[in-house]
Scaffold this motif. Sequence first.
Motif, PDB file in Angstrom:
ATOM      1  N   UNK A  56       1.313   2.960   2.844  1.00  0.00           N
ATOM      2  CA  UNK A  56       1.387   3.287   1.449  1.00  0.00           C
ATOM      3  C   UNK A  56       1.694   1.986   0.752  1.00  0.00           C
ATOM      4  N   UNK A  57       0.843   1.633  -0.273  1.00  0.00           N
ATOM      5  CA  UNK A  57       1.006   0.252  -0.851  1.00  0.00           C
ATOM      6  C   UNK A  57       1.093   0.474  -2.227  1.00  0.00           C
ATOM      7  N   UNK A  63       0.616   3.689  -6.659  1.00  0.00           N
ATOM      8  CA  UNK A  63       0.577   3.529  -5.181  1.00  0.00           C
ATOM      9  C   UNK A  63      -0.806   3.952  -4.731  1.00  0.00           C
ATOM     10  N   UNK A  64      -1.172   3.475  -3.654  1.00  0.00           N
ATOM     11  CA  UNK A  64      -2.568   3.509  -2.962  1.00  0.00           C
ATOM     12  C   UNK A  64      -2.187   3.697  -1.347  1.00  0.00           C
ATOM     13  N   UNK A  65      -3.150   4.685  -0.682  1.00  0.00           N
ATOM     14  CA  UNK A  65      -3.140   5.118   0.695  1.00  0.00           C
ATOM     15  C   UNK A  65      -4.159   4.101   1.407  1.00  0.00           C
ATOM     16  N   UNK A  66      -3.711   3.598   2.391  1.00  0.00           N
ATOM     17  CA  UNK A  66      -4.670   2.676   3.159  1.00  0.00           C
ATOM     18  C   UNK A  66      -4.593   1.125   2.988  1.00  0.00           C
ATOM     19  N   UNK A  67      -4.176   0.653   1.650  1.00  0.00           N
ATOM     20  CA  UNK A  67      -4.020  -0.640   1.286  1.00  0.00           C
ATOM     21  C   UNK A  67      -3.091  -1.340   2.146  1.00  0.00           C
ATOM     22  N   UNK A  69      -1.640  -4.587   1.335  1.00  0.00           N
ATOM     23  CA  UNK A  69      -1.067  -5.491   0.395  1.00  0.00           C
ATOM     24  C   UNK A  69       0.038  -4.640  -0.206  1.00  0.00           C
ATOM     25  N   UNK A  70       1.233  -5.415  -0.280  1.00  0.00           N
ATOM     26  CA  UNK A  70       2.414  -4.923  -0.784  1.00  0.00           C
ATOM     27  C   UNK A  70       2.902  -3.638  -0.157  1.00  0.00           C
TER      28      UNK A  70
END
Length: 310
Positions: A56-57, A63-67, A69-70
Amino acid sequence: MSWVFMAGDRVYKLKKPVRFPYLDFSTLDRRIAACQAEVSLNRKLAPDVYLGIAPLAVTATGYAIGERRQIADYLVVMRRLDENETLEALLLARRVSQPQIQRVADNLCQFYAHALRATISPENYLLSLRKSAALDCRILLHPTFDLNRGTIGRIASIQRRFLKQHADVLKERVRRRFIMETHGDLRPEHIWLSAPFPVIDCLEFNARLRTQDALDEVAFLHLECERLGGRWVGETLLRRLATPLGDDMRNGLFLFYRIGRALLRARLSIAHLMDVQPRTPEKWPKLVRTYLAIAAADARQLERLLSYQA
């Protein structure tokens, strides 16, 4: 312990950064390990449900799932199941069939046959049962709850009598290697009656809490099926599992385990009233009385058996 997000055909579980006496999710590394353990352990009874873990980035827009970075945290990713097809839902709807329960029993039989056996001495196992029974009794007898002290006292005395009269039976369970890593939370709400009959939400965060006699776990499921009006379901499961799990109905062990489970559930239920702001406070005393009534009926049956054997 987790937030659960349902999105289309997926379910995402995010561990809360909490620490309790029985679990520690306070760091990212601990939460990653817990996610990995949840997927690995639950694939034994629900291989097509637990799809893996995902990062969870943090992004510029949220927020984004699969990224990758960070990365802020990790999620358990599951296939979403129809909640109308759980054993609990279908028991309440009176729509459970014998073939469905036979499939569940077969899956459990295979699971227990391959489960990791525990390394515990017979004496320590017996001591753990005594301590658990004493803890349940002590909390249920707390004057704050105003429960029937006579009923609780009688049930507890029959537990102690069994532990004394049949200590060798319990020690033999250890020697025969029936103490193992089980599911740990085998309730009707976690069992699906649609193919391939998955069982989800194993107690992944504490190996000690899920290590028990497999027959004890079956007694818990038997108890919960009866509470929901489906005792025949528990009986069907027990008939299939009794032989591989070494049950001998003449010694009263299954009754003893059911009584212990009923008192444990009563204790956990009434403990909700100790919360600062308990949710649905009217629910818990009624549920406790149900568990105590089942435990009292089982205790009377076990007492007759013990008296006959004495």
